[in-house]
Enzyme design. Structure first.
Site, mmCIF file in Angstrom:
data_model
loop_
_atom_site.group_PDB
_atom_site.id
_atom_site.type_symbol
_atom_site.label_atom_id
_atom_site.label_comp_id
_atom_site.label_asym_id
_atom_site.label_seq_id
_atom_site.Cartn_x
_atom_site.Cartn_y
_atom_site.Cartn_z
ATOM 1 N N CYS A 165 35.050 42.634 24.268
ATOM 2 C CA CYS A 165 34.661 41.215 24.288
ATOM 3 C C CYS A 165 33.246 40.979 23.761
ATOM 4 O O CYS A 165 32.898 39.855 23.393
ATOM 5 C CB CYS A 165 34.775 40.654 25.699
ATOM 6 N N HIS A 189 30.560 34.173 26.386
ATOM 7 C CA HIS A 189 31.929 34.677 26.246
ATOM 8 C C HIS A 189 32.821 33.916 27.228
ATOM 9 O O HIS A 189 32.469 33.737 28.399
ATOM 10 C CB HIS A 189 31.948 36.171 26.554
ATOM 11 N N ASN A 221 40.915 33.936 27.260
ATOM 12 C CA ASN A 221 39.925 34.944 26.864
ATOM 13 C C ASN A 221 40.363 35.574 25.541
ATOM 14 O O ASN A 221 41.309 36.361 25.508
ATOM 15 C CB ASN A 221 39.838 35.995 27.975
HETATM 16 O O1 UT7 Z 1 36.550 39.643 29.009
HETATM 17 C C1 UT7 Z 1 36.008 40.701 29.736
HETATM 18 C C2 UT7 Z 1 35.451 40.205 30.966
HETATM 19 N N1 UT7 Z 1 36.528 39.823 31.859
HETATM 20 C C3 UT7 Z 1 36.199 39.579 33.072
HETATM 21 O O2 UT7 Z 1 35.046 39.669 33.400
HETATM 22 C C4 UT7 Z 1 37.283 39.205 34.042
HETATM 23 C C5 UT7 Z 1 36.726 39.293 35.433
HETATM 24 N N2 UT7 Z 1 37.662 39.023 36.500
HETATM 25 C C6 UT7 Z 1 38.258 37.816 36.694
HETATM 26 O O3 UT7 Z 1 38.130 36.923 35.909
HETATM 27 C C7 UT7 Z 1 39.053 37.630 37.969
HETATM 28 O O4 UT7 Z 1 38.839 38.744 38.807
HETATM 29 C C8 UT7 Z 1 40.569 37.421 37.757
HETATM 30 C C9 UT7 Z 1 40.831 36.071 37.137
HETATM 31 C C10 UT7 Z 1 41.125 38.518 36.875
HETATM 32 C C11 UT7 Z 1 41.310 37.465 39.102
HETATM 33 O O5 UT7 Z 1 40.772 36.463 39.966
HETATM 34 P P1 UT7 Z 1 40.391 36.824 41.470
HETATM 35 O O6 UT7 Z 1 39.979 35.587 42.125
HETATM 36 O O7 UT7 Z 1 39.392 37.954 41.392
HETATM 37 O O8 UT7 Z 1 41.782 37.262 42.070
HETATM 38 P P2 UT7 Z 1 42.235 38.646 42.712
HETATM 39 O O9 UT7 Z 1 42.452 39.667 41.652
HETATM 40 O O10 UT7 Z 1 41.305 38.995 43.832
HETATM 41 O O11 UT7 Z 1 43.617 38.199 43.334
HETATM 42 C C12 UT7 Z 1 43.689 37.221 44.379
HETATM 43 C C13 UT7 Z 1 45.153 36.948 44.687
HETATM 44 C C14 UT7 Z 1 45.975 38.211 44.893
HETATM 45 O O12 UT7 Z 1 46.932 37.940 45.911
HETATM 46 P P3 UT7 Z 1 46.689 38.412 47.430
HETATM 47 O O13 UT7 Z 1 46.519 39.891 47.363
HETATM 48 O O14 UT7 Z 1 45.431 37.711 47.870
HETATM 49 O O15 UT7 Z 1 47.907 37.950 48.115
HETATM 50 C C15 UT7 Z 1 46.690 38.376 43.580
HETATM 51 O O16 UT7 Z 1 47.897 39.074 43.708
HETATM 52 O O17 UT7 Z 1 45.759 36.259 43.572
HETATM 53 C C16 UT7 Z 1 46.939 36.935 43.188
HETATM 54 N N3 UT7 Z 1 47.125 36.744 41.743
HETATM 55 C C17 UT7 Z 1 47.838 35.743 41.229
HETATM 56 N N4 UT7 Z 1 48.508 34.727 41.790
HETATM 57 C C18 UT7 Z 1 49.117 33.862 40.971
HETATM 58 C C19 UT7 Z 1 46.617 37.495 40.734
HETATM 59 N N5 UT7 Z 1 47.003 36.985 39.561
HETATM 60 C C20 UT7 Z 1 47.751 35.898 39.823
HETATM 61 C C21 UT7 Z 1 48.411 34.958 39.021
HETATM 62 N N6 UT7 Z 1 49.083 33.951 39.644
HETATM 63 N N7 UT7 Z 1 48.391 35.018 37.672
#
Ligand code: UT7
Length: 325
Positions: free
Chosen positions: A112, A252, A282
């Site tokens: 990225c 980004h 992204n």
């Molecule tokens: O380009 C390079 C740089 N990229 C980044 O820096 C990305 C950095 N990370 C992020 O943007 C975020 O961590 C994400 C968007 C990838 C994820 O968001 P989050 O708030 O950190 O969610 P999480 O991974 O902690 O997941 C929270 C919950 C989980 O469910 P439980 O375990 O709480 O029941 C996931 O299973 O959200 C669930 N989940 C979803 N639910 C519905 C994860 N993806 C989805 C989805 N739809 N697409």
């Protein structure tokens, strides 16, 4: 002698995938995607389409706006991790499509952060007097690298290309400085371990899930926020200006929550931060040049403005460029 961006362009694949379409394909919701990422739709490369062709369209738009022909160029640098081939490079394929035969053309693989890295390389080489007209591209198609059954990554990525024409020029305007950083010890926070095994949204499902993008999202989120704050402060301090002097930050576009968190830590007003992640997702190395092109088109950048570009991504890599427009 410094270097200055004189024109930009952007292009995307034809297919738009909305969050509602993803709702029909996997266990996700428009609400989750918008509130956790800020994304509403993304463009995806489909079977038979070529990202080099998308990059060619962005390049020709930037060249036309610069009043130049491909033959005027002295180098092509592409920030990408999405070449169709192991080699030749994306840049050599693009050079061929532009009808050029002997100028240097090469890729910079910084995920990225690819455009930020490529801009820094171009600026340093132009300052050294090696080239005076360079085509800079950020192009990626990470949607073709996800596992479309993995909702934690499949909803995040879109595809596209952004282009910038740089010329060497004396005077106060242009690139004031860049700072680049990498942290290979965090390689497994975001990786694709089997290069080149594509699976576009309209193709058969992946047979081996290990080929797909793997991301430790929450860990990466925290490092991204800290790194982007730090690199932004450093590049500003090194140039001898202050945050108040910055007219526009073009970050980004990975996640609106990351962008907002960095803005808050820096104490920058939201209107000084450009965002378009809602419409593109992204797009990896393409995100900064696409956003830059939209910012120019929408009248957000004026002559002599101080514009700051930053990015953080797989590697990990991160960096920032400061430009007097
Ligand atoms: O380009 C390079 C740089 N990229 C980044 O820096 C990305 C950095 N990370 C992020 O943007 C975020 O961590 C994400 C968007 C990838 C994820 O968001 P989050 O708030 O950190 O969610 P999480 O991974 O902690 O997941 C929270 C919950 C989980 O469910 P439980 O375990 O709480 O029941 C996931 O299973 O959200 C669930 N989940 C979803 N639910 C519905 C994860 N993806 C989805 C989805 N739809 N697409």
């Amino acid at each position: 002698m410094g270097s200055r961006i004189v024109a930009t362009g952007r292009a995307t694949p034809r297919t738009v995938i909305t969050n509602h379409e993803l709702e029909r394909r996997m266990d996700t919701s428009d609400e989750w995607i918008r509130t956790r990422t800020g994304i509403s739709q993304r463009y995806t490369l489909c079977t038979g389409e070529s990202l080099v062709e998308v990059a060619e369209r962005a390049s020709r738009e930037a060249l036309a706006r610069a009043g130049m022909k491909p033959e005027d160029l002295e180098a092509i640098i592409v920030g990408t991790v999405s070449s169709d081939f192991g080699f030749p490079s994306f840049a050599c394929q693009l050079q061929h499509r532009l009808g050029l035969t002997s100028i240097p053309a090469f890729d910079v693989a910084a995920a990225c952060s690819g455009f930020i890295y490529a801009l820094s390389v171009a600026d340093a080489t132009m300052r050294a007097g090696e080239w005076s007209r360079v085509l800079l591209i950020g192009a990626d198609a990470l949607s073709t690298m996800v596992d479309w059954n993995d909702r934690s990554t499949a909803v995040l990525f879109g595809d596209g290309a952004g282009a910038a024409v740089m010329v060497s020029e004396p005077g106060q305007r242009g690139v004031l400085g860049s700072i680049l950083r990498s942290a290979g010890q965090h390689w497994d926070l975001l990786s694709v371990r089997n290069r080149g095994i594509q699976s576009p949204i309209d193709a058969e499902a992946r047979t081996n899930q290990n080929d797909a993008i793997k991301m430790k999202g929450p860990e990466l989120f925290k490092i991204a926020v800290k790194s982007l704050e730090d690199i932004t402060r450093r590049v500003i301090e090194r140039a001898g200006v202050t945050l108040d002097d910055i007219s526009l930050i073009i970050p980004h576009q990975a996640n609106l929550r990351i962008i907002n968190a960095v803005g808050e830590r820096l104490g920058i007003k939201p209107e000084k931060v450009f965002t378009n992640v809602d419409r593109y997702g992204n797009t990896s190395a393409a995100s900064v040049p696409i956003a830059l092109d939209e910012a120019i088109e929408s009248g957000r950048i004026h002559d002599n403005d101080l514009v700051l570009l930053n990015a953080c991504g797989g590697g990990l890599t991160w960096g920032a460029n400061l430009i007097r427009w």
